[in-house]
Design a protein around this motif. Sequence first.
Motif, PDB file in Angstrom:
ATOM      1  N   ILE A  75      69.032  70.803  63.404  1.00  0.00           N
ATOM      2  CA  ILE A  75      67.975  70.069  63.323  1.00  0.00           C
ATOM      3  C   ILE A  75      67.991  69.314  64.789  1.00  0.00           C
ATOM      4  O   ILE A  75      67.278  69.296  65.685  1.00  0.00           O
ATOM      5  CB  ILE A  75      67.836  68.646  62.421  1.00  0.00           C
ATOM      6  CG1 ILE A  75      67.546  69.326  60.972  1.00  0.00           C
ATOM      7  CG2 ILE A  75      66.816  67.739  62.904  1.00  0.00           C
ATOM      8  CD1 ILE A  75      67.806  68.348  59.855  1.00  0.00           C
ATOM      9  N   ALA A  76      69.210  68.918  64.975  1.00  0.00           N
ATOM     10  CA  ALA A  76      69.758  68.400  66.562  1.00  0.00           C
ATOM     11  C   ALA A  76      69.306  69.223  67.605  1.00  0.00           C
ATOM     12  O   ALA A  76      68.813  69.198  68.683  1.00  0.00           O
ATOM     13  CB  ALA A  76      70.709  67.964  66.509  1.00  0.00           C
ATOM     14  N   ALA A  77      69.558  70.523  67.368  1.00  0.00           N
ATOM     15  CA  ALA A  77      69.449  71.599  68.406  1.00  0.00           C
ATOM     16  C   ALA A  77      67.905  72.048  67.992  1.00  0.00           C
ATOM     17  O   ALA A  77      67.667  73.065  68.985  1.00  0.00           O
ATOM     18  CB  ALA A  77      70.211  72.846  68.073  1.00  0.00           C
ATOM     19  N   ARG A  78      66.816  71.495  67.437  1.00  0.00           N
ATOM     20  CA  ARG A  78      65.696  71.740  67.570  1.00  0.00           C
ATOM     21  C   ARG A  78      65.662  73.408  67.180  1.00  0.00           C
ATOM     22  O   ARG A  78      64.500  74.061  67.661  1.00  0.00           O
ATOM     23  CB  ARG A  78      64.803  71.390  68.858  1.00  0.00           C
ATOM     24  CG  ARG A  78      64.804  70.058  69.112  1.00  0.00           C
ATOM     25  CD  ARG A  78      64.136  69.970  70.448  1.00  0.00           C
ATOM     26  NE  ARG A  78      64.092  68.531  70.801  1.00  0.00           N
ATOM     27  CZ  ARG A  78      63.201  67.556  70.450  1.00  0.00           C
ATOM     28  NH1 ARG A  78      61.916  68.178  69.743  1.00  0.00           N
ATOM     29  NH2 ARG A  78      63.386  66.601  70.928  1.00  0.00           N
ATOM     30  N   ALA A  79      66.452  73.802  66.029  1.00  0.00           N
ATOM     31  CA  ALA A  79      66.172  75.248  65.498  1.00  0.00           C
ATOM     32  C   ALA A  79      64.653  75.454  64.849  1.00  0.00           C
ATOM     33  O   ALA A  79      64.276  74.128  64.508  1.00  0.00           O
ATOM     34  CB  ALA A  79      67.126  75.579  64.661  1.00  0.00           C
ATOM     35  N   PRO A  80      64.304  76.401  64.828  1.00  0.00           N
ATOM     36  CA  PRO A  80      62.841  76.533  64.146  1.00  0.00           C
ATOM     37  C   PRO A  80      63.181  75.884  62.709  1.00  0.00           C
ATOM     38  O   PRO A  80      64.087  76.188  61.897  1.00  0.00           O
ATOM     39  CB  PRO A  80      62.683  78.049  64.411  1.00  0.00           C
ATOM     40  CG  PRO A  80      63.520  78.654  65.161  1.00  0.00           C
ATOM     41  CD  PRO A  80      64.658  77.729  65.366  1.00  0.00           C
ATOM     42  N   LEU A  81      61.997  75.580  62.241  1.00  0.00           N
ATOM     43  CA  LEU A  81      61.731  74.982  60.913  1.00  0.00           C
ATOM     44  C   LEU A  81      62.225  75.987  59.612  1.00  0.00           C
ATOM     45  O   LEU A  81      63.211  75.592  58.657  1.00  0.00           O
ATOM     46  CB  LEU A  81      60.446  74.527  60.452  1.00  0.00           C
ATOM     47  CG  LEU A  81      60.133  73.855  59.005  1.00  0.00           C
ATOM     48  CD1 LEU A  81      61.160  72.615  58.727  1.00  0.00           C
ATOM     49  CD2 LEU A  81      58.622  73.478  58.972  1.00  0.00           C
ATOM     50  N   ILE A  84      66.017  76.162  59.486  1.00  0.00           N
ATOM     51  CA  ILE A  84      66.531  74.958  58.892  1.00  0.00           C
ATOM     52  C   ILE A  84      66.410  75.002  57.508  1.00  0.00           C
ATOM     53  O   ILE A  84      67.278  74.729  56.622  1.00  0.00           O
ATOM     54  CB  ILE A  84      66.174  73.568  59.399  1.00  0.00           C
ATOM     55  CG1 ILE A  84      66.507  73.660  60.838  1.00  0.00           C
ATOM     56  CG2 ILE A  84      66.444  72.394  58.671  1.00  0.00           C
ATOM     57  CD1 ILE A  84      65.557  72.502  61.776  1.00  0.00           C
TER      58      ILE A  84
END
Length: 170
Positions: A75-81, A84
């Motif tokens: 989440i912190a690394a802004r991975a694709p939904l 996650i």
Amino acid sequence: AMVHPVLKRQLSRIGAGEGAPTAEQWRALLERVSRAYEDGDSDRYTLERSMAISSSEMQQLYENIAGEKVVLEAIAARAPLAEILDMIVRVVEKRSDGMTCSILLLDRDGTHLRHGAAPHLPETYVLAIDGVAIGPSVGSCGTAAFRKEPVIVTDIASDPLWVEFCDLAL
């Protein structure tokens, strides 16, 4: 040689009498010593079992924290939904033996469920459920979204909420 405290205590009691110990005194001594060793073994077993449980619980806690950490880092690394959600499903499945999980998302109009993650469900099932309208008898997920509360089903084959989807699920 070192004498066990229980044996030493019992021997001193026998030795306090006059003459050689009787057969009955020896039998009583052996019974007490045997009981003391059995109690000691029982206490040792209880302690070992307790330590094993504690160790097992600590391992489970470590695995739970590690799973949550991976999700939070994504989440912190802004991975694709999708990535996650897949991670979340895998963490939950790992915590619960024999459980197969999925995440469905309510679409923007609030009336249909869309595929979120289901890494261990057959692709045919995932495609068939994607886009299903929510309602009062639409499996567990569609009913939960409709009622806005958790719905737990223990037997898909006989639950009335699954009548339309039973063959697909089974």
